[in-house]
Write an enzyme that holds these catalytic residues in place. Structure first.
Site, short mmCIF file in Angstrom:
data_model
loop_
_atom_site.label_atom_id
_atom_site.label_comp_id
_atom_site.label_asym_id
_atom_site.label_seq_id
_atom_site.Cartn_x
_atom_site.Cartn_y
_atom_site.Cartn_z
N TYR A 142 45.24 38.97 49.02
CA TYR A 142 43.99 38.57 48.40
C TYR A 142 43.12 39.62 48.37
O TYR A 142 42.45 39.90 49.54
CB TYR A 142 43.80 37.26 48.49
CG TYR A 142 42.46 36.86 47.54
CD1 TYR A 142 41.35 36.72 48.16
CD2 TYR A 142 42.84 36.82 46.12
CE1 TYR A 142 40.23 36.11 47.57
CE2 TYR A 142 41.67 36.30 45.59
CZ TYR A 142 40.44 36.03 46.10
OH TYR A 142 39.47 35.59 45.32
N ASP A 237 41.76 47.02 53.17
CA ASP A 237 40.71 46.00 52.80
C ASP A 237 40.53 45.11 54.16
O ASP A 237 41.15 44.19 54.33
CB ASP A 237 41.32 45.03 51.73
CG ASP A 237 40.50 43.95 51.44
OD1 ASP A 237 40.79 42.98 50.49
OD2 ASP A 237 39.40 43.62 52.05
N LYS A 265 32.00 39.49 54.66
CA LYS A 265 32.00 38.59 55.83
C LYS A 265 31.20 38.72 56.75
O LYS A 265 29.98 38.61 56.68
CB LYS A 265 33.49 38.35 56.13
CG LYS A 265 34.28 37.66 54.81
CD LYS A 265 35.68 37.14 55.07
CE LYS A 265 36.71 37.15 53.71
NZ LYS A 265 36.22 35.64 53.24
P1 KE4 Z 1 34.71 37.44 48.24
O1 KE4 Z 1 34.67 38.00 46.89
O2 KE4 Z 1 35.19 36.19 48.34
O3 KE4 Z 1 33.55 37.80 49.11
O4 KE4 Z 1 35.98 38.45 48.94
C1 KE4 Z 1 37.01 38.63 48.43
C2 KE4 Z 1 38.12 39.11 49.51
C3 KE4 Z 1 38.76 40.25 49.53
N1 KE4 Z 1 39.38 40.57 50.50
C4 KE4 Z 1 39.74 39.73 51.33
C5 KE4 Z 1 40.93 40.34 52.55
C6 KE4 Z 1 39.49 38.51 51.35
O5 KE4 Z 1 39.84 37.62 52.60
C7 KE4 Z 1 38.58 38.19 50.54
C8 KE4 Z 1 38.18 36.66 50.39
N2 KE4 Z 1 38.81 35.80 51.24
C9 KE4 Z 1 38.85 34.32 50.91
C10 KE4 Z 1 39.42 33.58 52.16
N3 KE4 Z 1 40.80 33.42 51.97
C11 KE4 Z 1 37.60 33.68 50.57
C12 KE4 Z 1 37.56 32.39 50.39
C13 KE4 Z 1 37.23 31.82 48.94
O6 KE4 Z 1 37.73 32.36 47.90
O7 KE4 Z 1 36.53 31.12 48.83
#
Ligand code: KE4
Length: 427
Positions: A142, A237, A265
């Protein structure tokens, strides 16, 4: 009715699903999400004042533990000088310089406000810099919710078993090739078929959005070779793994150099900061220098940057990652031992301050393998632990996170609770 239930009912009246991010809704584990009203160190308290040991950690940012005094003070000090100017600041230059200094593959970096923005921008940059359209991603990974990446995404979508999001026209994803994680032959075949039209390969170098899945031996090296051979860009990523798996993310652990890296993060310490960076010759394609447009009102926001700088200062302390890895290993080893003692089929794995637990007999190496874990058993474990004051990630397809404040006493309390819960799972 509990305050959590009241709040969830109220939230559903004004917010779709009652949450601002799908995984928080407890849809895959069932039950009522806990509305958190405060957090400190390894703990969160919900609306009913119940305390939990927290292994979500805001999905990665809370690596120092919640409400670290230095991070809170940095935010307060920055906020007292105004929240946002829409103009350059010295602090954002300091954060950019810190990322360049800490991550060798990053020669230049652009700050944004989320991981999604970082990966969306990195993909556009790869396409702009190469003049190519196709991208390769891997099932179960993701990378945020940009249209071209919502194809068999992991995380929330995987949980909903919804391999492709509604609202994304076929035209928007026609250039996105989705391959199996750890299947290097599939990548070779894709390059053979589309060689001169593949702009980039984007990957979670250790996957955390289909639970924790490690790259197979030689897989990342193979991606590096293929990208170099075909003039495609390799994007790591590291939104989740950056400053979480180790001080230089997975690229520091493996010695493999991506062309671009995305971060978020930990670099915001809980405030909205994302970043994409890499080779200067590629980054210089970004506006206003180059022709690839990218912008953001709150990019480099001074309050968010202050939280990030304070966090990155602490993780740079000698021994920080050794201690974090040690505590995380104690957790996963202890969980696996207690599951085995209770006759429960469960394995666990960890890298740095992130971990995976799998209700299956072997640590999974692919999306298919993690999907055949016993989800029902995970859900029963999740709720059993929640009832005992331990809050794991509310999905069998998510990694968990340990902070610097998860000391031996906190880990022991978790393991004692797990021992009791495992005993109830045999029925
Ligand atoms: P954000 O747009 O949520 O800040 O980041 C997206 C993203 C991009 N790349 C990786 C590897 C990620 O893990 C994420 C976001 N991770 C999720 C947790 N599995 C965020 C939690 C959520 O969607 O509420």
């Amino acid at each position: 009715m509990s305050r959590n239930s009241e709040l969830f009912e109220r939230a559903n009246r004004s917010i779709p699903g009652g949450v601002n991010s799908p995984v928080r809704a407890f849809r895959s584990v069932g039950g009522t999400p806990r509305f958190i009203k405060r957090a400190q160190g390894p703990y969160v308290w919900d609306a009913d004042d119940a305390r939990y040991i927290d292994y979500v950690g805001s999905w990665g940012p809370a690596i120092l533990g919640h409400a670290h005094p230095d991070v809170v003070a940095a935010v307060q000090d920055a906020a007292a000088n105004g929240l946002s100017y829409g103009a350059p600041t010295e602090a954002e230059v300091e954060l950019a310089e810190t990322l360049v200094a800490r991550i060798p593959s990053i020669e230049k970096v652009r700050l944004v406000s989320s991981g999604t923005e970082a990966t969306m921008s990195a993909i556009r940059l790869a396409r702009g810099a190469t003049g190519r359209s196709k991208i390769i991603k891997f099932e179960g990974c993701y990378h945020g919710h940009a249209d071209s990446l919502l194809v068999k995404a992991g995380s929330g979508l995987l949980t909903f078993g919804n391999p492709t999001s509604a609202g994304v026209p076929a035209e928007f994803i026609q250039h996105t090739l989705v391959l199996d994680y750890n299947d290097l032959d599939a990548v070779k075949a894709a390059f053979s078929q589309y060689a001169d039209n593949i702009a980039c390969v984007i990957i979670e170098p250790i996957a955390g959005n289909m639970n924790l899945i490690r790259p197979a031996k030689g897989f990342l090296e193979g991606l590096r070779e293929l990208c170099t051979q075909h003039g495609a860009l390799l994007i790591f990523d590291e939104v989740m793994t950056g400053f979480r798996a180790g001080p230089q993310g997975v690229q520091g652990l493996t010695g493999i150099t991506p062309d671009l890296t995305t971060l978020a993060k930990v670099i915001g310490g809980g405030m909205p900061v994302g970043a994409f960076g890499g080779r200067a010759d590629i980054m210089d394609h970004i506006a206003p220098l180059g022709a690839v447009y990218q912008a953001g009102t709150l990019s480099g926001n001074p309050v968010a940057v202050a939280a990030g700088l304070a966090t990155l200062k602490h993780v740079a302390q000698p021994g920080f990652y050794e201690a974090l890895s040690q505590q995380t290993q104690k957790l996963v080893t202890g969980l696996a031992e207690r599951a085995r003692a209770a006759g429960i089929t469960m394995t666990a794995d960890s890298v740095g301050g992130m971990f995976g637990i799998y209700f299956r007999d072997e640590i999974p190496t692919s999306f298919a393998e993690v999907s055949d874990a016993n989800i029902d058993l995970f859900n029963r474990f999740f709720h059993g632990m929640l009832d005992k004051g331990v809050h794991f990630a509310p999905s069998a397809f998510e990694a968990g996170f340990v902070s610097a404040t998860h000391d031996d006493a906190v880990i022991q309390t978790t393991l004692d609770a797990a021992e009791q819960v495992f005993a109830t799972l045999n029925g």
